[in-house]
Design a protein around this motif. Sequence first.
Motif, PDB file in Angstrom:
ATOM      1  N   ALA A 134       0.842  -1.201   0.000  1.00 26.08           N
ATOM      2  CA  ALA A 134       0.000   0.000   0.000  1.00 26.08           C
ATOM      3  C   ALA A 134       0.875   1.249   0.000  1.00 26.08           C
ATOM      4  O   ALA A 134       1.992   1.219   0.520  1.00 26.08           O
ATOM      5  CB  ALA A 134      -0.900   0.015   1.236  1.00 26.08           C
ATOM      6  N   PRO A 135       0.327   2.344  -0.534  1.00 23.44           N
ATOM      7  CA  PRO A 135       1.005   3.625  -0.355  1.00 23.44           C
ATOM      8  C   PRO A 135       0.806   4.041   1.103  1.00 23.44           C
ATOM      9  O   PRO A 135      -0.194   3.657   1.722  1.00 23.44           O
ATOM     10  CB  PRO A 135       0.229   4.565  -1.290  1.00 23.44           C
ATOM     11  CG  PRO A 135      -1.136   3.948  -1.402  1.00 23.44           C
ATOM     12  CD  PRO A 135      -0.975   2.469  -1.216  1.00 23.44           C
ATOM     13  N   ALA A 136       1.736   4.806   1.638  1.00 26.36           N
ATOM     14  CA  ALA A 136       1.613   5.199   3.043  1.00 26.36           C
ATOM     15  C   ALA A 136       2.237   6.568   3.261  1.00 26.36           C
ATOM     16  O   ALA A 136       3.016   7.053   2.429  1.00 26.36           O
ATOM     17  CB  ALA A 136       2.288   4.161   3.936  1.00 26.36           C
ATOM     18  N   ILE A 137       1.861   7.185   4.362  1.00 26.08           N
ATOM     19  CA  ILE A 137       2.496   8.435   4.801  1.00 26.08           C
ATOM     20  C   ILE A 137       3.022   8.176   6.199  1.00 26.08           C
ATOM     21  O   ILE A 137       2.283   7.647   7.043  1.00 26.08           O
ATOM     22  CB  ILE A 137       1.487   9.603   4.865  1.00 26.08           C
ATOM     23  CG1 ILE A 137       0.881   9.872   3.484  1.00 26.08           C
ATOM     24  CG2 ILE A 137       2.145  10.861   5.428  1.00 26.08           C
ATOM     25  CD1 ILE A 137      -0.297  10.850   3.526  1.00 26.08           C
ATOM     26  N   GLU A 138       4.269   8.525   6.422  1.00 25.94           N
ATOM     27  CA  GLU A 138       4.747   8.507   7.798  1.00 25.94           C
ATOM     28  C   GLU A 138       4.863   9.934   8.313  1.00 25.94           C
ATOM     29  O   GLU A 138       5.346  10.816   7.605  1.00 25.94           O
ATOM     30  CB  GLU A 138       6.105   7.800   7.951  1.00 25.94           C
ATOM     31  CG  GLU A 138       6.381   7.689   9.453  1.00 25.94           C
ATOM     32  CD  GLU A 138       7.666   7.053   9.901  1.00 25.94           C
ATOM     33  OE1 GLU A 138       7.701   6.654  11.072  1.00 25.94           O
ATOM     34  OE2 GLU A 138       8.622   6.963   9.108  1.00 25.94           O
ATOM     35  N   LEU A 139       4.368  10.142   9.534  1.00 23.52           N
ATOM     36  CA  LEU A 139       4.551  11.424  10.220  1.00 23.52           C
ATOM     37  C   LEU A 139       5.688  11.192  11.214  1.00 23.52           C
ATOM     38  O   LEU A 139       5.562  10.348  12.111  1.00 23.52           O
ATOM     39  CB  LEU A 139       3.250  11.813  10.927  1.00 23.52           C
ATOM     40  CG  LEU A 139       3.163  13.217  11.538  1.00 23.52           C
ATOM     41  CD1 LEU A 139       1.703  13.578  11.781  1.00 23.52           C
ATOM     42  CD2 LEU A 139       3.929  13.341  12.833  1.00 23.52           C
ATOM     43  N   ILE A 140       6.791  11.871  10.991  1.00 21.78           N
ATOM     44  CA  ILE A 140       7.920  11.744  11.919  1.00 21.78           C
ATOM     45  C   ILE A 140       8.008  13.008  12.750  1.00 21.78           C
ATOM     46  O   ILE A 140       7.596  14.093  12.313  1.00 21.78           O
ATOM     47  CB  ILE A 140       9.251  11.472  11.183  1.00 21.78           C
ATOM     48  CG1 ILE A 140       9.504  12.493  10.075  1.00 21.78           C
ATOM     49  CG2 ILE A 140       9.284  10.056  10.637  1.00 21.78           C
ATOM     50  CD1 ILE A 140      10.889  12.380   9.463  1.00 21.78           C
TER      51      ILE A 140
ATOM     52  N   VAL B 285      -1.883   4.295   6.312  1.00 25.29           N
ATOM     53  CA  VAL B 285      -1.727   3.301   5.243  1.00 25.29           C
ATOM     54  C   VAL B 285      -2.918   3.446   4.302  1.00 25.29           C
ATOM     55  O   VAL B 285      -4.066   3.455   4.739  1.00 25.29           O
ATOM     56  CB  VAL B 285      -1.655   1.868   5.822  1.00 25.29           C
ATOM     57  CG1 VAL B 285      -1.544   0.840   4.704  1.00 25.29           C
ATOM     58  CG2 VAL B 285      -0.473   1.734   6.782  1.00 25.29           C
ATOM     59  N   GLY B 286      -2.647   3.573   3.021  1.00 28.92           N
ATOM     60  CA  GLY B 286      -3.707   3.651   2.012  1.00 28.92           C
ATOM     61  C   GLY B 286      -4.262   2.268   1.719  1.00 28.92           C
ATOM     62  O   GLY B 286      -3.979   1.307   2.429  1.00 28.92           O
ATOM     63  N   PRO B 287      -5.060   2.151   0.664  1.00 31.12           N
ATOM     64  CA  PRO B 287      -5.675   0.853   0.339  1.00 31.12           C
ATOM     65  C   PRO B 287      -4.637  -0.213  -0.022  1.00 31.12           C
ATOM     66  O   PRO B 287      -3.685   0.076  -0.746  1.00 31.12           O
ATOM     67  CB  PRO B 287      -6.570   1.158  -0.870  1.00 31.12           C
ATOM     68  CG  PRO B 287      -6.246   2.544  -1.301  1.00 31.12           C
ATOM     69  CD  PRO B 287      -5.483   3.234  -0.223  1.00 31.12           C
ATOM     70  N   TRP B 288      -4.836  -1.407   0.490  1.00 32.12           N
ATOM     71  CA  TRP B 288      -3.928  -2.521   0.189  1.00 32.12           C
ATOM     72  C   TRP B 288      -4.206  -3.061  -1.213  1.00 32.12           C
ATOM     73  O   TRP B 288      -5.362  -3.162  -1.611  1.00 32.12           O
ATOM     74  CB  TRP B 288      -4.121  -3.663   1.185  1.00 32.12           C
ATOM     75  CG  TRP B 288      -3.724  -3.347   2.597  1.00 32.12           C
ATOM     76  CD1 TRP B 288      -4.549  -3.206   3.681  1.00 32.12           C
ATOM     77  CD2 TRP B 288      -2.390  -3.161   3.106  1.00 32.12           C
ATOM     78  NE1 TRP B 288      -3.818  -2.932   4.820  1.00 32.12           N
ATOM     79  CE2 TRP B 288      -2.490  -2.906   4.493  1.00 32.12           C
ATOM     80  CE3 TRP B 288      -1.122  -3.185   2.529  1.00 32.12           C
ATOM     81  CZ2 TRP B 288      -1.378  -2.671   5.309  1.00 32.12           C
ATOM     82  CZ3 TRP B 288      -0.018  -2.948   3.335  1.00 32.12           C
ATOM     83  CH2 TRP B 288      -0.143  -2.697   4.699  1.00 32.12           C
ATOM     84  N   SER B 289      -3.156  -3.434  -1.921  1.00 32.83           N
ATOM     85  CA  SER B 289      -3.289  -4.119  -3.219  1.00 32.83           C
ATOM     86  C   SER B 289      -2.469  -5.393  -3.172  1.00 32.83           C
ATOM     87  O   SER B 289      -1.497  -5.473  -2.419  1.00 32.83           O
ATOM     88  CB  SER B 289      -2.672  -3.322  -4.375  1.00 32.83           C
ATOM     89  OG  SER B 289      -2.992  -1.990  -4.339  1.00 32.83           O
ATOM     90  N   PRO B 290      -2.802  -6.348  -4.044  1.00 37.69           N
ATOM     91  CA  PRO B 290      -1.941  -7.521  -4.161  1.00 37.69           C
ATOM     92  C   PRO B 290      -0.543  -7.072  -4.603  1.00 37.69           C
ATOM     93  O   PRO B 290      -0.403  -6.044  -5.254  1.00 37.69           O
ATOM     94  CB  PRO B 290      -2.601  -8.359  -5.258  1.00 37.69           C
ATOM     95  CG  PRO B 290      -3.944  -7.768  -5.485  1.00 37.69           C
ATOM     96  CD  PRO B 290      -3.933  -6.362  -4.970  1.00 37.69           C
TER      97      PRO B 290
ATOM     98  N   VAL C 278       1.652   6.657  -4.972  1.00 40.27           N
ATOM     99  CA  VAL C 278       2.640   5.706  -5.479  1.00 40.27           C
ATOM    100  C   VAL C 278       2.045   5.042  -6.718  1.00 40.27           C
ATOM    101  O   VAL C 278       0.934   4.491  -6.666  1.00 40.27           O
ATOM    102  CB  VAL C 278       3.022   4.636  -4.421  1.00 40.27           C
ATOM    103  CG1 VAL C 278       4.100   3.701  -4.976  1.00 40.27           C
ATOM    104  CG2 VAL C 278       3.499   5.288  -3.129  1.00 40.27           C
ATOM    105  N   GLU C 279       2.777   5.151  -7.817  1.00 37.16           N
ATOM    106  CA  GLU C 279       2.343   4.579  -9.096  1.00 37.16           C
ATOM    107  C   GLU C 279       1.905   3.128  -8.892  1.00 37.16           C
ATOM    108  O   GLU C 279       2.567   2.377  -8.174  1.00 37.16           O
ATOM    109  CB  GLU C 279       3.556   4.647 -10.043  1.00 37.16           C
ATOM    110  CG  GLU C 279       3.287   4.236 -11.445  1.00 37.16           C
ATOM    111  CD  GLU C 279       4.598   4.197 -12.250  1.00 37.16           C
ATOM    112  OE1 GLU C 279       5.624   4.726 -11.787  1.00 37.16           O
ATOM    113  OE2 GLU C 279       4.567   3.611 -13.339  1.00 37.16           O
ATOM    114  N   LYS C 280       0.812   2.759  -9.498  1.00 36.91           N
ATOM    115  CA  LYS C 280       0.215   1.414  -9.444  1.00 36.91           C
ATOM    116  C   LYS C 280      -0.436   1.081  -8.107  1.00 36.91           C
ATOM    117  O   LYS C 280      -1.236   0.169  -8.022  1.00 36.91           O
ATOM    118  CB  LYS C 280       1.238   0.303  -9.737  1.00 36.91           C
ATOM    119  CG  LYS C 280       1.673   0.227 -11.172  1.00 36.91           C
ATOM    120  CD  LYS C 280       2.473  -1.047 -11.400  1.00 36.91           C
ATOM    121  CE  LYS C 280       3.091  -1.085 -12.775  1.00 36.91           C
ATOM    122  NZ  LYS C 280       4.175  -2.064 -12.832  1.00 36.91           N
ATOM    123  N   LEU C 281      -0.058   1.786  -7.014  1.00 34.65           N
ATOM    124  CA  LEU C 281      -0.605   1.428  -5.699  1.00 34.65           C
ATOM    125  C   LEU C 281      -1.699   2.384  -5.246  1.00 34.65           C
ATOM    126  O   LEU C 281      -2.523   2.027  -4.413  1.00 34.65           O
ATOM    127  CB  LEU C 281       0.501   1.395  -4.636  1.00 34.65           C
ATOM    128  CG  LEU C 281       1.677   0.450  -4.893  1.00 34.65           C
ATOM    129  CD1 LEU C 281       2.598   0.429  -3.682  1.00 34.65           C
ATOM    130  CD2 LEU C 281       1.200  -0.951  -5.228  1.00 34.65           C
TER     131      LEU C 281
END
Length: 257
Positions: free
Chosen positions: A132-138, A164-169, A245-248
Amino acid sequence: MIGVDTAGVAAKLGVAADTATAIGQLAAEVELDVPTAYGVQAALVQRRLDRGERLVGVKMGLTSKAKMAQVGVDEVIWGRLTDAMRVPDGGAVDPSAYIHPRVEPEVAFLLDRLPEPGEPIGDFATAVRAVAPAIELIDSRYADFRFSLPDVIADNTSAAAFVVGPWSPVPAGLDNLGVLLEVDGRVVQVGSTAAILGDPRRALDEGIRLAGRHGVRLQSGWVFLAGAATAAVPLRPGAHVRAVVEKLGTASLKASA
Ligand code: OOG
Ligand code: MG
């Protein structure tokens, strides 16, 4: 290392996080080596577990040159994620709850069947159920976001929150996907998953190895953040942030005003 008050140092970092108040670098007061710093990190996260939080994963840090250059530390590091750090996709965070929050685009893995410690990952699609695409807050607990390698390890690698964004295979290739970080619809960082150790799949090998060295075995069902593909940017009140993120696809969060 003898003579380091691990619990005391962890308490100092824990209070800094809980009160959103920066502290000075530890190196000024205690001589920390890397193993001792991971001991402080374990004690710091244990404080969270003691108040009811659950471990839900592991994050990698400084797996890209952009990040190493931004913070002036050039070693791959890892930290622990708890359920309280997770923000739903599209959800809100309060920037005033942090010292100097920054956001960065990441790739997340949902872990599945991992090899025995010391064994290589045979089939990535067996080890990882979804991506999945994700964002981390540091949010470094150190003043001016300045730290040494042991400082940042002790501070749970600046971990504060993640989306965490939507999960993909698992797609066929993960090694050269375009990555964008947008704030209020404007692109502020551009990169590629190739920036993450050449291929984010490699971050998992490193994570298994490095966490294993400090007695932590990654678990099925855990989230794994492979590390930012670009430098991080400050999170301002009212900002809408998207990592693409491309494709994700996309993960997003908003900062309350
Ligand atoms: C350390 C954490 C680095 C990453 O993705 O590289 C990190 C920091 O930059 O404060 O999370
Ligand atoms: Mg990160």
